[in-house]
Scaffold this motif. Sequence first.
Motif, PDB file in Angstrom:
ATOM      1  N   GLU A   1      71.870  18.426  42.396  1.00 18.64           N
ATOM      2  CA  GLU A   1      73.003  18.622  43.293  1.00 18.64           C
ATOM      3  C   GLU A   1      73.660  17.296  43.645  1.00 18.64           C
ATOM      4  O   GLU A   1      72.993  16.301  43.916  1.00 18.64           O
ATOM      5  N   ILE A   2      74.986  17.300  43.658  1.00 17.37           N
ATOM      6  CA  ILE A   2      75.782  16.154  44.077  1.00 17.37           C
ATOM      7  C   ILE A   2      76.577  16.594  45.294  1.00 17.37           C
ATOM      8  O   ILE A   2      77.289  17.600  45.251  1.00 17.37           O
ATOM      9  N   LEU A   3      76.467  15.861  46.374  1.00 17.33           N
ATOM     10  CA  LEU A   3      77.195  16.174  47.603  1.00 17.33           C
ATOM     11  C   LEU A   3      78.036  14.965  47.984  1.00 17.33           C
ATOM     12  O   LEU A   3      77.527  13.849  48.096  1.00 17.33           O
ATOM     13  N   LEU A   4      79.332  15.198  48.158  1.00 22.45           N
ATOM     14  CA  LEU A   4      80.261  14.144  48.544  1.00 22.45           C
ATOM     15  C   LEU A   4      80.876  14.521  49.885  1.00 22.45           C
ATOM     16  O   LEU A   4      81.511  15.568  50.005  1.00 22.45           O
ATOM     17  N   VAL A   5      80.666  13.692  50.894  1.00 28.17           N
ATOM     18  CA  VAL A   5      81.251  13.893  52.218  1.00 28.17           C
ATOM     19  C   VAL A   5      82.363  12.865  52.367  1.00 28.17           C
ATOM     20  O   VAL A   5      82.133  11.667  52.194  1.00 28.17           O
ATOM     21  N   THR A   6      83.571  13.346  52.672  1.00 33.76           N
ATOM     22  CA  THR A   6      84.734  12.465  52.717  1.00 33.76           C
ATOM     23  C   THR A   6      85.431  12.531  54.065  1.00 33.76           C
ATOM     24  O   THR A   6      85.227  13.447  54.847  1.00 33.76           O
ATOM     25  N   GLU A   7      86.282  11.553  54.284  1.00 33.79           N
ATOM     26  CA  GLU A   7      87.204  11.540  55.415  1.00 33.79           C
ATOM     27  C   GLU A   7      88.600  11.372  54.842  1.00 33.79           C
ATOM     28  O   GLU A   7      88.833  10.497  54.011  1.00 33.79           O
ATOM     29  N   ASN A   8      89.514  12.221  55.238  1.00 34.76           N
ATOM     30  CA  ASN A   8      90.938  12.134  54.887  1.00 34.76           C
ATOM     31  C   ASN A   8      91.221  12.383  53.412  1.00 34.76           C
ATOM     32  O   ASN A   8      92.226  11.901  52.897  1.00 34.76           O
ATOM     33  N   ALA A   9      90.370  13.101  52.688  1.00 34.02           N
ATOM     34  CA  ALA A   9      90.598  13.305  51.256  1.00 34.02           C
ATOM     35  C   ALA A   9      91.679  14.352  51.002  1.00 34.02           C
ATOM     36  O   ALA A   9      92.565  14.154  50.189  1.00 34.02           O
ATOM     37  N   HIS A  10      91.616  15.514  51.641  1.00 37.64           N
ATOM     38  CA  HIS A  10      92.629  16.568  51.561  1.00 37.64           C
ATOM     39  C   HIS A  10      92.989  16.938  50.121  1.00 37.64           C
ATOM     40  O   HIS A  10      94.138  16.864  49.709  1.00 37.64           O
ATOM     41  N   THR A  11      92.017  17.336  49.355  1.00 39.25           N
ATOM     42  CA  THR A  11      92.238  17.782  47.982  1.00 39.25           C
ATOM     43  C   THR A  11      91.238  18.882  47.664  1.00 39.25           C
ATOM     44  O   THR A  11      90.191  18.989  48.303  1.00 39.25           O
ATOM     45  N   GLN A  12      91.540  19.727  46.693  1.00 37.58           N
ATOM     46  CA  GLN A  12      90.666  20.850  46.364  1.00 37.58           C
ATOM     47  C   GLN A  12      89.499  20.436  45.462  1.00 37.58           C
ATOM     48  O   GLN A  12      88.397  20.927  45.621  1.00 37.58           O
ATOM     49  N   THR A  13      89.764  19.588  44.504  1.00 39.99           N
ATOM     50  CA  THR A  13      88.709  19.141  43.594  1.00 39.99           C
ATOM     51  C   THR A  13      88.734  17.617  43.497  1.00 39.99           C
ATOM     52  O   THR A  13      89.776  16.991  43.647  1.00 39.99           O
ATOM     53  N   ILE A  14      87.576  17.082  43.239  1.00 39.91           N
ATOM     54  CA  ILE A  14      87.434  15.643  43.015  1.00 39.91           C
ATOM     55  C   ILE A  14      86.652  15.462  41.729  1.00 39.91           C
ATOM     56  O   ILE A  14      85.653  16.139  41.494  1.00 39.91           O
TER      57      ILE A  14
ATOM     58  N   SER B   1      83.846  22.780  52.121  1.00 41.77           N
ATOM     59  CA  SER B   1      84.303  22.822  53.514  1.00 41.77           C
ATOM     60  C   SER B   1      85.392  21.761  53.667  1.00 41.77           C
ATOM     61  O   SER B   1      85.811  21.156  52.685  1.00 41.77           O
ATOM     62  N   ASP B   2      85.818  21.528  54.900  1.00 39.07           N
ATOM     63  CA  ASP B   2      86.942  20.611  55.128  1.00 39.07           C
ATOM     64  C   ASP B   2      86.724  19.227  54.542  1.00 39.07           C
ATOM     65  O   ASP B   2      87.635  18.629  54.009  1.00 39.07           O
ATOM     66  N   ASN B   3      85.513  18.721  54.641  1.00 31.58           N
ATOM     67  CA  ASN B   3      85.291  17.353  54.176  1.00 31.58           C
ATOM     68  C   ASN B   3      84.084  17.231  53.250  1.00 31.58           C
ATOM     69  O   ASN B   3      83.552  16.151  53.080  1.00 31.58           O
ATOM     70  N   GLU B   4      83.648  18.332  52.630  1.00 28.69           N
ATOM     71  CA  GLU B   4      82.498  18.299  51.726  1.00 28.69           C
ATOM     72  C   GLU B   4      82.865  18.863  50.361  1.00 28.69           C
ATOM     73  O   GLU B   4      83.561  19.865  50.257  1.00 28.69           O
ATOM     74  N   TYR B   5      82.330  18.193  49.353  1.00 29.39           N
ATOM     75  CA  TYR B   5      82.529  18.613  47.968  1.00 29.39           C
ATOM     76  C   TYR B   5      81.168  18.660  47.298  1.00 29.39           C
ATOM     77  O   TYR B   5      80.304  17.833  47.568  1.00 29.39           O
TER      78      TYR B   5
END
Length: 156
Positions: free
Chosen positions: A79-92, A114-118
């Motif tokens: 599993e890869i978990l990316l927590v972001t701030e201000n990313a506002h995109t559907q996929t990374i 979720s809002d800030n997790e990928y």
Amino acid sequence: MKTTPWYKQFWPWFIICVPLSSMIVAVFQIYFALNSPRDLVKDNYYKEGLGINQELGRKQLATDLNIKANLRIDNLTGEILLVTENAHTQTISLQFYHVASASKDFRVTLQKISDNEYRGSLEKTISGNWNLSIESEAGWQMSGRLDLTLTDSLEF
């Protein structure tokens, strides 16, 4: 006085061995030079150089948008978990670049959960040093280096 033949004496063999050993080393060097991968040298270095300017602009965009990210990789589950701030995109898109061999490079697409997790998943376990690059369809990009022997997380 009886003399021994030349092939039973030390010095002729010593003199023969020095150039012979040099030739053997040269043959090995030529073999490895011709048969080793050329991953570290780019064939299209000029185009790569022009692309650096675009890449710097994408990194500056991430800085201007104040995007921060924390990446965590669980090698047991993949599993890869990316927590972001201000990313506002559907996929990374997360690109893994192996530090020594381009044949090991691969890409993983992270989906928004979720809002800030990928989240995404690895197909196989990885180890060692990796250069990572995260990119969005919005045009920003961030990069960093992860040493999986020391840690399983990276902050961008």
